[in-house]
Design a protein around this motif. Sequence first.
Motif, PDB file in Angstrom:
ATOM      1  N   TYR A 124       0.703  -1.215   0.043  1.00  9.27           N
ATOM      2  CA  TYR A 124       0.066   0.135  -0.063  1.00  9.27           C
ATOM      3  C   TYR A 124       0.955   1.209   0.029  1.00  9.27           C
ATOM      4  O   TYR A 124       1.885   1.436   0.658  1.00  9.27           O
ATOM      5  N   THR A 125       0.459   2.214  -0.725  1.00 14.06           N
ATOM      6  CA  THR A 125       1.266   3.352  -0.786  1.00 14.06           C
ATOM      7  C   THR A 125       0.274   4.647  -0.508  1.00 14.06           C
ATOM      8  O   THR A 125      -0.751   4.745  -1.202  1.00 14.06           O
ATOM      9  N   ILE A 126       0.953   5.591   0.118  1.00 18.46           N
ATOM     10  CA  ILE A 126       0.214   6.959   0.422  1.00 18.46           C
ATOM     11  C   ILE A 126       1.220   8.001  -0.075  1.00 18.46           C
ATOM     12  O   ILE A 126       2.257   7.908   0.574  1.00 18.46           O
ATOM     13  N   CYS A 127       0.762   8.725  -1.110  1.00 17.38           N
ATOM     14  CA  CYS A 127       1.735   9.981  -1.469  1.00 17.38           C
ATOM     15  C   CYS A 127       0.996  11.204  -1.136  1.00 17.38           C
ATOM     16  O   CYS A 127       0.114  11.336  -0.467  1.00 17.38           O
ATOM     17  N   ALA A 128       1.777  12.410  -1.315  1.00 14.90           N
ATOM     18  CA  ALA A 128       1.162  13.612  -0.916  1.00 14.90           C
ATOM     19  C   ALA A 128      -0.267  13.778  -1.694  1.00 14.90           C
ATOM     20  O   ALA A 128      -0.836  14.814  -1.135  1.00 14.90           O
ATOM     21  N   SER A 129      -0.579  13.421  -2.887  1.00 17.32           N
ATOM     22  CA  SER A 129      -1.799  13.595  -3.498  1.00 17.32           C
ATOM     23  C   SER A 129      -2.966  12.807  -2.836  1.00 17.32           C
ATOM     24  O   SER A 129      -4.176  13.273  -3.256  1.00 17.32           O
ATOM     25  N   ASP A 130      -2.685  11.927  -1.826  1.00 17.26           N
ATOM     26  CA  ASP A 130      -3.968  11.417  -1.230  1.00 17.26           C
ATOM     27  C   ASP A 130      -4.484  11.521   0.181  1.00 17.26           C
ATOM     28  O   ASP A 130      -5.414  11.290   0.470  1.00 17.26           O
ATOM     29  N   THR A 131      -3.715  12.694   0.621  1.00 20.10           N
ATOM     30  CA  THR A 131      -4.173  13.247   1.806  1.00 20.10           C
ATOM     31  C   THR A 131      -4.155  14.970   1.733  1.00 20.10           C
ATOM     32  O   THR A 131      -3.183  15.527   1.271  1.00 20.10           O
ATOM     33  N   GLU A 132      -5.188  15.495   2.563  1.00 18.91           N
ATOM     34  CA  GLU A 132      -5.047  17.000   2.398  1.00 18.91           C
ATOM     35  C   GLU A 132      -4.001  17.532   3.255  1.00 18.91           C
ATOM     36  O   GLU A 132      -3.333  18.488   2.952  1.00 18.91           O
ATOM     37  N   ASP A 146      -4.745   2.379   7.926  1.00 23.89           N
ATOM     38  CA  ASP A 146      -6.173   2.139   7.497  1.00 23.89           C
ATOM     39  C   ASP A 146      -6.103   1.315   6.278  1.00 23.89           C
ATOM     40  O   ASP A 146      -6.851   0.030   6.187  1.00 23.89           O
ATOM     41  N   GLY A 147      -5.101   1.686   5.074  1.00 23.01           N
ATOM     42  CA  GLY A 147      -5.101   0.796   3.929  1.00 23.01           C
ATOM     43  C   GLY A 147      -4.639  -0.665   4.182  1.00 23.01           C
ATOM     44  O   GLY A 147      -5.233  -1.592   3.327  1.00 23.01           O
ATOM     45  N   ILE A 148      -3.876  -1.173   4.944  1.00 24.01           N
ATOM     46  CA  ILE A 148      -3.178  -2.303   5.402  1.00 24.01           C
ATOM     47  C   ILE A 148      -3.865  -2.882   6.569  1.00 24.01           C
ATOM     48  O   ILE A 148      -3.614  -4.240   6.779  1.00 24.01           O
ATOM     49  N   ASN A 149      -4.916  -2.262   7.140  1.00 21.05           N
ATOM     50  CA  ASN A 149      -5.595  -2.570   8.578  1.00 21.05           C
ATOM     51  C   ASN A 149      -4.603  -2.894   9.485  1.00 21.05           C
ATOM     52  O   ASN A 149      -4.437  -3.951  10.086  1.00 21.05           O
ATOM     53  N   ALA A 150      -3.656  -2.131   9.601  1.00 11.76           N
ATOM     54  CA  ALA A 150      -2.693  -2.415  10.570  1.00 11.76           C
ATOM     55  C   ALA A 150      -2.904  -1.865  12.124  1.00 11.76           C
ATOM     56  O   ALA A 150      -3.723  -0.961  12.319  1.00 11.76           O
ATOM     57  N   ASN A 151      -2.127  -2.858  13.045  1.00  6.74           N
ATOM     58  CA  ASN A 151      -2.225  -2.393  14.453  1.00  6.74           C
ATOM     59  C   ASN A 151      -1.332  -1.382  14.631  1.00  6.74           C
ATOM     60  O   ASN A 151       0.021  -1.716  14.203  1.00  6.74           O
ATOM     61  N   LYS A 152      -1.439  -0.231  15.227  1.00  6.69           N
ATOM     62  CA  LYS A 152      -0.460   0.540  15.540  1.00  6.69           C
ATOM     63  C   LYS A 152       0.821  -0.042  16.622  1.00  6.69           C
ATOM     64  O   LYS A 152       1.809   0.514  16.158  1.00  6.69           O
ATOM     65  N   ASP A 153       0.285  -0.795  17.385  1.00  7.06           N
ATOM     66  CA  ASP A 153       1.303  -1.132  18.355  1.00  7.06           C
ATOM     67  C   ASP A 153       2.356  -2.341  17.657  1.00  7.06           C
ATOM     68  O   ASP A 153       3.322  -2.621  18.217  1.00  7.06           O
ATOM     69  N   GLU A 154       1.995  -2.704  16.564  1.00  4.58           N
ATOM     70  CA  GLU A 154       2.740  -3.693  15.730  1.00  4.58           C
ATOM     71  C   GLU A 154       3.435  -3.020  14.504  1.00  4.58           C
ATOM     72  O   GLU A 154       3.819  -3.494  13.535  1.00  4.58           O
ATOM     73  N   THR A 155       3.339  -1.665  14.538  1.00  2.11           N
ATOM     74  CA  THR A 155       3.577  -0.850  13.443  1.00  2.11           C
ATOM     75  C   THR A 155       5.209  -0.193  13.690  1.00  2.11           C
ATOM     76  O   THR A 155       5.064   0.530  14.629  1.00  2.11           O
ATOM     77  N   ILE A 156       5.922  -0.127  12.628  1.00  4.58           N
ATOM     78  CA  ILE A 156       7.212   0.669  12.539  1.00  4.58           C
ATOM     79  C   ILE A 156       7.079   1.457  11.370  1.00  4.58           C
ATOM     80  O   ILE A 156       7.192   0.988  10.339  1.00  4.58           O
TER      81      ILE A 156
END
Length: 207
Positions: A124-132, A146-156
């Motif tokens: 999954y990719t988020i670039c500058a065009s994807d968010t305000e 949100d895009g990869i349904n990730a748990n914050k505690d398990e994300t780096i």
Amino acid sequence: MFKYVIFDVDGTILDTEKAILISLQKVLKEEGKDYQLADLRFALGIPGKETLRRLNVMDVDRVHPKWSETILEFSHEVSVFQDLEDVIKTLAESPARTGIVTSKTKKELIDEFEPFGLSSFFEYTICASDTEKHKPHPDPLLACLDGINANKDETIYIGDSTYDMQCANSAGVKFALALWGSKTTEGFESADFVLKEPKDILDLIKM
């Protein structure tokens, strides 16, 4: 162990510093503004339009595409950091899920990142065009989670700039400093991890 590994692009995957700064300096000179490269380093890690606004460029919508085109003139100065391609491919074969959060626009990503053939290794990719709102605001990183349904505690989140670190902190995820891109730990005292070389990324999914 982290199950979700999110990457910045410039200064983290791609060594783009020289191309970004020299092209910016060239475009600004054509616009009648003279800057030393050292005075433009703040541009690393934030969207191009924001950089131009901070430099008080009057017609940002005209100058920004011009800068994007000029960067391509220096594409020979851009490369994937040593050993990082192998690390990315290893991650893709592991249970870890990967993503990208970058300040590049969609067009810049297509022109400047896709030629290296690494895009398919990221889910999954988020670039500058994807968010305000953009880094250091948490929205881009939260959108990727949100895009990869990730748990914050398990994300780096792996990045090289203070904007990356602030984005991670605001989003509530751990931050790992890509020392090969930042070249210094100064200002990164609150980083959760300091990665000295790309292969250190693999230790993050073994913990």
